[in-house]
Scaffold this active site. Structure first.
Site, short mmCIF file in Angstrom:
data_model
loop_
_atom_site.label_atom_id
_atom_site.label_comp_id
_atom_site.label_asym_id
_atom_site.label_seq_id
_atom_site.Cartn_x
_atom_site.Cartn_y
_atom_site.Cartn_z
N GLU A 186 0.83 -1.18 0.00
CA GLU A 186 0.00 0.00 0.00
C GLU A 186 0.87 1.24 0.00
O GLU A 186 1.81 1.34 0.77
CB GLU A 186 -0.90 0.01 1.24
CG GLU A 186 -2.10 -0.89 1.08
CD GLU A 186 -2.98 -0.90 2.32
OE1 GLU A 186 -2.77 -0.09 3.22
OE2 GLU A 186 -3.87 -1.75 2.36
N ASP A 224 -9.93 0.35 2.11
CA ASP A 224 -8.98 0.93 3.04
C ASP A 224 -9.78 1.58 4.16
O ASP A 224 -10.69 2.37 3.90
CB ASP A 224 -8.06 1.94 2.36
CG ASP A 224 -6.79 2.15 3.18
OD1 ASP A 224 -6.27 1.16 3.73
OD2 ASP A 224 -6.33 3.29 3.30
N ALA A 225 -9.44 1.20 5.39
CA ALA A 225 -10.24 1.64 6.54
C ALA A 225 -9.34 2.21 7.61
O ALA A 225 -8.11 2.04 7.58
CB ALA A 225 -11.04 0.46 7.09
#
Ligand code: ITT
Ligand code: NA
Length: 182
Positions: A35, A63-64
Site C-alpha cells: 500500500e 482501506d479503513a
C-alpha cells in the site's frame, strides 16, 4: 460474484454476510500488494487499479481506519501500523485524561474493472473511545470503540450486530447500490 482483494479475514467475514443479504457471492483474494501512503481514498483507488491490472478482472478493495478527534484524526491512515505497534493499550494511554472521546471509523471501498477508472464509496460510523477494552468479538480496535445507543463496544457485538451500522456496512451498501444498477 464480487472479488474482494484483502489480507484481512475479519473483513471477509463481515463482507460475506453483507453481500449474502443481496444474494451476491464473494470471492476473497489476498494479493499481498504494497500500500502506498495517502488518504483512504487514494489508497483504495490505487489498490483497486493495481489489482484489476494484475487480474484483468473487476475487483473491490477496502482501506479503513479509526479517526480520533482529540488526536487530530490519529491513527487514521496509519491504523494498521499503529494497531500492530502501539495496540489498543497504547491508544488508551494516549487518551488518558482526555475528556473528548469522540471517534469515527471510516471505510473506503475502491472498485475497478478493466478499462475503467476506479470508483470509491465511503462509509463511516461515529462512536467513543472507551475507558478500557471491552469484549472479545470483532478485531483490532473493536474493543475500544463504544457505541452509546447500544451501550456496548464493537468488541461486544456479534458480526451480525456490527453489520447493522458499521463503517464497512455503510461503504458496502453504497457500493452495492451503485453496482446493482450497472
Ligand atoms: P487489507 O488487506 O484489506 O488492506 P488491513 O487489515 O491492512 O487489510 P486496512 O488497511 O483497511 O486493513 O485497515 C487498517 C486497520 O484499521 C486495520 O488493520 C485495523 O487495525 C483497523 N480497522 C479497520 N477496520 C476495522 C474494524 O472494523 N474494526 C476494528 N479495527 C479496524
Ligand atoms: Na491494508
Amino acid at each position: 460474484m464480487i472479488r474482494f482483494i484483502t489480507g484481512n479475514k475479519h473483513k471477509v467475514e463481515e463482507a460475506e454476510k453483507i453481500f449474502k443479504n443481496f444474494n451476491i457471492e464473494l470471492e476473497a483474494i489476498d494479493l499481498g500488494y504494497d500500500e502506498l501512503q495517502g488518504t483512504l481514498e487514494d489508497v483504495a483507488k490505487a489498490g483497486a487499479k493495481y489489482a484489476t491490472s494484475k487480474l484483468k478482472k473487476s475487483v473491490i478493495v477496502e482501506d479503513a481506519g479509526l479517526f480520533i478527534k482529540a488526536l487530530n484524526g490519529f491513527p487514521g491512515t496509519y491504523s494498521s501500523y499503529v494497531q500492530e505497534t502501539l495496540g489498543n493499550k497504547g491508544i488508551l494511554k494516549l487518551m488518558e485524561n482526555v475528556a473528548d472521546r469522540e471517534a469515527e471509523f471510516r471505510s473506503v471501498i475502491g472498485y475497478c474493472a478493466p478499462n475503467i477508472e476506479p470508483k470509491i464509496f465511503l462509509g463511516r460510523v461515529k462512536g467513543q473511545i472507551a475507558l478500557e477494552e471491552k469484549g472479545t468479538l470483532g478485531f483490532a480496535f473493536d474493543p475500544l470503540f463504544y457505541i452509546e445507543e447500544k451501550d456496548k463496544t464493537f468488541g461486544e457485538l456479534s458480526t451480525e450486530e456490527k453489520n447493522q451500522f458499521s463503517h464497512r456496512k455503510n461503504s458496502l451498501d453504497s457500493f452495492i447500490k451503485w453496482y446493482s444498477q450497472l
